[in-house]
Structures are given as C-alpha cells and as structure tokens.
Design a protein around this motif. Sequence first.
Motif, PDB file in Angstrom:
ATOM      1  N   GLU A  66       0.832  -1.222   0.000  1.00 46.30           N
ATOM      2  CA  GLU A  66       0.000   0.000   0.000  1.00 46.30           C
ATOM      3  C   GLU A  66       0.858   1.260   0.000  1.00 46.30           C
ATOM      4  N   LEU A  67       1.874   1.270  -0.852  1.00 50.35           N
ATOM      5  CA  LEU A  67       2.767   2.416  -0.974  1.00 50.35           C
ATOM      6  C   LEU A  67       1.980   3.656  -1.382  1.00 50.35           C
ATOM      7  N   ALA A  68       2.265   4.771  -0.720  1.00 53.31           N
ATOM      8  CA  ALA A  68       1.540   6.012  -0.963  1.00 53.31           C
ATOM      9  C   ALA A  68       2.527   7.147  -1.224  1.00 53.31           C
ATOM     10  N   PRO A  69       2.067   8.217  -1.878  1.00 61.36           N
ATOM     11  CA  PRO A  69       2.936   9.370  -2.114  1.00 61.36           C
ATOM     12  C   PRO A  69       3.542   9.886  -0.808  1.00 61.36           C
ATOM     13  N   GLY A  70       4.827  10.181  -0.870  1.00 59.75           N
ATOM     14  CA  GLY A  70       5.526  10.704   0.300  1.00 59.75           C
ATOM     15  C   GLY A  70       6.144   9.640   1.181  1.00 59.75           C
ATOM     16  N   ASP A  71       5.760   8.373   1.010  1.00 61.76           N
ATOM     17  CA  ASP A  71       6.337   7.302   1.821  1.00 61.76           C
ATOM     18  C   ASP A  71       7.822   7.116   1.512  1.00 61.76           C
ATOM     19  N   HIS A  72       8.620   6.900   2.547  1.00 58.35           N
ATOM     20  CA  HIS A  72       9.991   6.429   2.365  1.00 58.35           C
ATOM     21  C   HIS A  72       9.954   4.907   2.308  1.00 58.35           C
ATOM     22  N   VAL A  73      10.579   4.334   1.284  1.00 60.15           N
ATOM     23  CA  VAL A  73      10.600   2.877   1.150  1.00 60.15           C
ATOM     24  C   VAL A  73      12.041   2.413   0.978  1.00 60.15           C
ATOM     25  N   VAL A  74      12.450   1.449   1.806  1.00 58.84           N
ATOM     26  CA  VAL A  74      13.783   0.858   1.717  1.00 58.84           C
ATOM     27  C   VAL A  74      13.716  -0.322   0.759  1.00 58.84           C
ATOM     28  N   ILE A  75      14.550  -0.308  -0.272  1.00 57.86           N
ATOM     29  CA  ILE A  75      14.569  -1.350  -1.298  1.00 57.86           C
ATOM     30  C   ILE A  75      15.916  -2.055  -1.223  1.00 57.86           C
ATOM     31  N   THR A  76      15.919  -3.312  -0.808  1.00 56.72           N
ATOM     32  CA  THR A  76      17.166  -4.067  -0.721  1.00 56.72           C
ATOM     33  C   THR A  76      17.478  -4.722  -2.064  1.00 56.72           C
ATOM     34  N   SER A  77      18.742  -5.141  -2.207  1.00 62.97           N
ATOM     35  CA  SER A  77      19.190  -5.740  -3.471  1.00 62.97           C
ATOM     36  C   SER A  77      18.733  -4.868  -4.643  1.00 62.97           C
ATOM     37  N   ALA A  78      18.975  -3.556  -4.493  1.00 63.43           N
ATOM     38  CA  ALA A  78      18.354  -2.577  -5.389  1.00 63.43           C
ATOM     39  C   ALA A  78      18.909  -2.593  -6.805  1.00 63.43           C
ATOM     40  N   SER A  79      20.044  -3.229  -7.034  1.00 61.91           N
ATOM     41  CA  SER A  79      20.606  -3.267  -8.383  1.00 61.91           C
ATOM     42  C   SER A  79      20.064  -4.424  -9.209  1.00 61.91           C
ATOM     43  N   SER A  80      19.237  -5.274  -8.613  1.00 56.91           N
ATOM     44  CA  SER A  80      18.663  -6.404  -9.346  1.00 56.91           C
ATOM     45  C   SER A  80      17.580  -5.916 -10.300  1.00 56.91           C
ATOM     46  N   GLY A  81      17.070  -6.827 -11.134  1.00 57.00           N
ATOM     47  CA  GLY A  81      15.993  -6.465 -12.039  1.00 57.00           C
ATOM     48  C   GLY A  81      14.774  -5.964 -11.298  1.00 57.00           C
TER      49      GLY A  81
END
Length: 250
Positions: A66-81
């Motif tokens: 439920e990602l919303a505008p303004g949310d900070h989201v941590v994305i791991t393994s970010a260089s993957s597809g």
Amino acid sequence: MSAFVPGDAVMAAANFDFGVHGVYGERVVLPEESVVRRPDGVDAVTSAAAWLTYSTAYGGLVETGELAPGDHVVITSASSGVGTAAIQTALRMGAVPIATTRGEAKRQRLLELGAAHVITTDSEDLVKEVKRITGGQGARLAFDAVGGPGFAALGDALMPGGTAVLYGWLDPRPIQLSMNWPLTVHTYANGVLARKEAYRRRAAAFIGSGLASGALAPVIAETFDGLEQIADAHRLMESNTHTGKIVVGV
C-alpha cells in the motif's frame, strides 16, 4: 473463446511451475492464463525484461505494501531487475526510494536510476542511515529480497506501525524479526498473485501505461544472442556484477 489469436505479441506471466512449463526454447507451450498481452509499441527485448520485474514491484509495493505518495521505502538488493523496477515504481507513486547495496561499486548507478538515497550495507549502519534520512521517524515500508538475520534490521529501520514486504530469500538462513512493534510483515509470492486474472489486468495496465509514458524503463544489463549463450548469461547472473535484467534472445 480465446483472448488471443495467432500472431499476437505476448509476455509470459511467470505464474506457472517452471518444472512443468519450461521457457528456455525457441518454441514454448503455456496455458492461456500464463500469458499477458505485450503493450503496444514495446519491443521484444524490453517486454522480456518488463513483466516479472515490474509486476513483482507493483504487486509487492502497491497492492501488498500500500505504498503512498511521500512514503519512504527501503529497497534491498536494489541493483537487481526487481530492485531497479522497484525504484522506478516508487518514483511513479510519488514515494521516496532508499536503495541498499552491499558495496560502493553500484552507488552512483543507483543514484542515476532515481534512488533518492543509497545505503552501502557493508560500510554503513542501515538503521542509523534510514533514521537520519527520515529525520528520525523511520521508513514506512521495506521491500526485501534477502531475508535472513538481516531482516530484523529492516524492521528496526521502520516507523512504528511500518510494513515489511519480503519477496525473496537470497540469504537462506532463518529469518529474524524486529521487536520494533507494531510491525506488519507480508511474505509476497508474485506467481501466486499473478494466477488471478483481475490482478494480471491491473498489473498489465500499470506496466503498459508506465512504459508508454517513460515512467517505467527496464534496466537491461546485457542481452545475449541465442540459447547457445545461456551459460554465459547465468555466469553473469552468478557474478552479481550487473545492474538490472539479463535477456537472452532466441
């Protein structure tokens, strides 16, 4: 009546048992519910790199997290597809992507791809950096491909009541949970969700419109020409030196 006719350009929906329906071949046979229509104007290489990565990012971040505008989201393994697709998906939703990678080698590339911040976990403290970036609040969402004991630190980096979506287990060790409660944890299986026709329609609409507008643009690390190079493609994947998706043409 089938929704498809001979000559239609399609993409595999990756919602099937790969041990039953192999797709390393010049000709493959898939059930109708395991293909989706290729967006108009999208070439074969782009479409090959698009569905699995963007449907995973869309389903995990938007429908599950439920990602919303303004949310900070941590994305791991970010260089993957999927990681690069998640950065673009977060930006399209008006969120703030915080990418993680183990070392410095991929930092600049992730920034170029739109990551608002990059944390190198081999040399930086994940929790301290996320708290610094968010002014002490913590991130609202984490999108994790790794699992293992490090999953606890992701929970520690969230705001109270935050959500962690675990979609992979690159670290096969037992997963540890944070005591930063209340905390919502979802385990996410894209193939299961993609078996639902209504979800496939929603994901296809999100991906197709994003590709058309340029908001979504698959990051392709390398394209190999011909199945005889499949071993080279797997060697590149195993090296973990690439950023984005590996495509093999047939």
